[in-house]
Design a protein around this motif. Structure first.
Motif, PDB file in Angstrom:
ATOM      1  N   VAL A  48       0.537   2.690  -5.310  1.00  0.00           N
ATOM      2  CA  VAL A  48       1.620   1.997  -4.602  1.00  0.00           C
ATOM      3  C   VAL A  48       1.915   0.659  -5.288  1.00  0.00           C
ATOM      4  O   VAL A  48       3.082   0.325  -5.538  1.00  0.00           O
ATOM      5  CB  VAL A  48       1.284   1.806  -3.102  1.00  0.00           C
ATOM      6  N   LEU A  49       0.889  -0.086  -5.639  1.00  0.00           N
ATOM      7  CA  LEU A  49       1.099  -1.353  -6.354  1.00  0.00           C
ATOM      8  C   LEU A  49       1.700  -1.114  -7.739  1.00  0.00           C
ATOM      9  O   LEU A  49       2.600  -1.844  -8.170  1.00  0.00           O
ATOM     10  CB  LEU A  49      -0.212  -2.133  -6.477  1.00  0.00           C
ATOM     11  N   MET A  50       1.217  -0.095  -8.432  1.00  0.00           N
ATOM     12  CA  MET A  50       1.745   0.203  -9.765  1.00  0.00           C
ATOM     13  C   MET A  50       3.208   0.626  -9.716  1.00  0.00           C
ATOM     14  O   MET A  50       3.936   0.447 -10.688  1.00  0.00           O
ATOM     15  CB  MET A  50       0.902   1.292 -10.434  1.00  0.00           C
ATOM     16  N   SER A  51       3.644   1.172  -8.586  1.00  0.00           N
ATOM     17  CA  SER A  51       5.040   1.608  -8.466  1.00  0.00           C
ATOM     18  C   SER A  51       6.010   0.417  -8.537  1.00  0.00           C
ATOM     19  O   SER A  51       7.205   0.611  -8.766  1.00  0.00           O
ATOM     20  CB  SER A  51       5.255   2.381  -7.167  1.00  0.00           C
ATOM     21  N   LEU A  52       5.497  -0.785  -8.362  1.00  0.00           N
ATOM     22  CA  LEU A  52       6.328  -1.987  -8.483  1.00  0.00           C
ATOM     23  C   LEU A  52       6.628  -2.317  -9.943  1.00  0.00           C
ATOM     24  O   LEU A  52       7.526  -3.109 -10.226  1.00  0.00           O
ATOM     25  CB  LEU A  52       5.638  -3.171  -7.805  1.00  0.00           C
ATOM     26  N   LEU A  53       5.866  -1.708 -10.852  1.00  0.00           N
ATOM     27  CA  LEU A  53       6.076  -1.917 -12.283  1.00  0.00           C
ATOM     28  C   LEU A  53       7.221  -1.048 -12.784  1.00  0.00           C
ATOM     29  O   LEU A  53       7.483   0.015 -12.214  1.00  0.00           O
ATOM     30  CB  LEU A  53       4.804  -1.551 -13.067  1.00  0.00           C
ATOM     31  N   PRO A 104       8.577   9.500  -6.303  1.00  0.00           N
ATOM     32  CA  PRO A 104       8.956   8.581  -5.229  1.00  0.00           C
ATOM     33  C   PRO A 104       7.710   8.107  -4.470  1.00  0.00           C
ATOM     34  O   PRO A 104       6.739   8.846  -4.348  1.00  0.00           O
ATOM     35  CB  PRO A 104       9.837   9.441  -4.309  1.00  0.00           C
ATOM     36  N   ILE A 105       7.766   6.905  -3.977  1.00  0.00           N
ATOM     37  CA  ILE A 105       6.635   6.374  -3.212  1.00  0.00           C
ATOM     38  C   ILE A 105       7.018   6.372  -1.737  1.00  0.00           C
ATOM     39  O   ILE A 105       7.709   5.486  -1.241  1.00  0.00           O
ATOM     40  CB  ILE A 105       6.251   4.949  -3.696  1.00  0.00           C
ATOM     41  N   SER A 106       6.610   7.433  -1.093  1.00  0.00           N
ATOM     42  CA  SER A 106       6.737   7.575   0.356  1.00  0.00           C
ATOM     43  C   SER A 106       5.485   8.308   0.799  1.00  0.00           C
ATOM     44  O   SER A 106       4.797   8.923  -0.022  1.00  0.00           O
ATOM     45  CB  SER A 106       7.987   8.380   0.738  1.00  0.00           C
ATOM     46  N   TRP A 107       5.186   8.279   2.080  1.00  0.00           N
ATOM     47  CA  TRP A 107       3.953   8.929   2.517  1.00  0.00           C
ATOM     48  C   TRP A 107       3.979  10.420   2.205  1.00  0.00           C
ATOM     49  O   TRP A 107       2.949  11.002   1.877  1.00  0.00           O
ATOM     50  CB  TRP A 107       3.665   8.643   3.995  1.00  0.00           C
ATOM     51  N   GLN A 108       5.172  11.047   2.246  1.00  0.00           N
ATOM     52  CA  GLN A 108       5.259  12.476   1.973  1.00  0.00           C
ATOM     53  C   GLN A 108       4.912  12.794   0.511  1.00  0.00           C
ATOM     54  O   GLN A 108       4.158  13.736   0.240  1.00  0.00           O
ATOM     55  CB  GLN A 108       6.673  13.010   2.280  1.00  0.00           C
ATOM     56  N   TRP A 109       5.440  12.010  -0.407  1.00  0.00           N
ATOM     57  CA  TRP A 109       5.184  12.249  -1.830  1.00  0.00           C
ATOM     58  C   TRP A 109       3.763  11.843  -2.206  1.00  0.00           C
ATOM     59  O   TRP A 109       3.128  12.508  -3.028  1.00  0.00           O
ATOM     60  CB  TRP A 109       6.225  11.547  -2.697  1.00  0.00           C
ATOM     61  N   LEU A 110       3.267  10.764  -1.620  1.00  0.00           N
ATOM     62  CA  LEU A 110       1.878  10.376  -1.873  1.00  0.00           C
ATOM     63  C   LEU A 110       0.925  11.465  -1.397  1.00  0.00           C
ATOM     64  O   LEU A 110      -0.042  11.803  -2.087  1.00  0.00           O
ATOM     65  CB  LEU A 110       1.558   9.044  -1.187  1.00  0.00           C
TER      66      LEU A 110
END
Length: 165
Positions: A48-53, A104-110
């Motif tokens: 989740v943090l890396m998705s900000l990159l 995508p970063i959402s609870w479903q994709w995670l």
């Protein structure tokens, strides 16, 4: 019953040692049951943090995690005197990073990435199983999970195409 393992076999390890801390997935690898699953779960906030990159930054961090993982897992295996001890879960962290690249970063994709990665890591279809059984050292510890991450990544990308994301 305590949640974390307190085994004499783990006595040579210390969470204060940065290499051990990473190898043990920030401590998640000490879970008494399913340490690989807990190691993968520990990777979720990292992803989740890396998705900000930007994508290139995510890719570079993932690549560095895989390359450094060879040393991290090798050193910790040597310190334990056991090849690929179940408490070593950095390979799961890196594999999940690969799975979630460009997703995508959402609870479903995670969750989808989590389930896919755990499926490939546990079932170990060919050639993942071959790598697991035939490649030694830190590279061997990392290789099967890297490939499980690649398989999961391909599935995630296919799902994204299917859902037009």
């Amino acid at each position: 019953m305590k949640f974390f393992a307190k085994s004499p076999a783990l006595a040579p390890l210390s969470l204060r040692n940065p290499v051990h801390f990473l190898a043990l997935g920030f401590g998640s690898g000490l879970a008494k049951i399913a340490p690989g699953t807990f190691g993968t779960a520990a990777a979720i906030p990292v992803v989740v943090l890396m998705s900000l990159l930007p994508s290139l930054g995510y890719f570079v961090v993932t690549l560095l995690s895989c390359v450094a993982g060879i040393y991290i897992c090798s050193k910790t295996s040597r310190d334990l005197g056991v090849h690929d001890h179940k408490a070593i879960v950095w390979d799961e962290v890196a594999g999940y990073m690969i799975t979630m690249f460009a997703a995508p970063i959402s609870w479903q994709w995670l969750l989808a990435g989590f389930v896919l990665f755990r499926f490939f890591d546990i079932i170990k279809p060919w050639p993942i199983r071959w790598l697991d059984r035939n490649v030694d050292g830190g590279f061997g510890v990392m290789a099967d999970d890297i490939l499980a991450g690649v398989f999961s990544f391909v599935c995630m990308q296919a799902a994204m195409l299917y859902f037009h994301l």
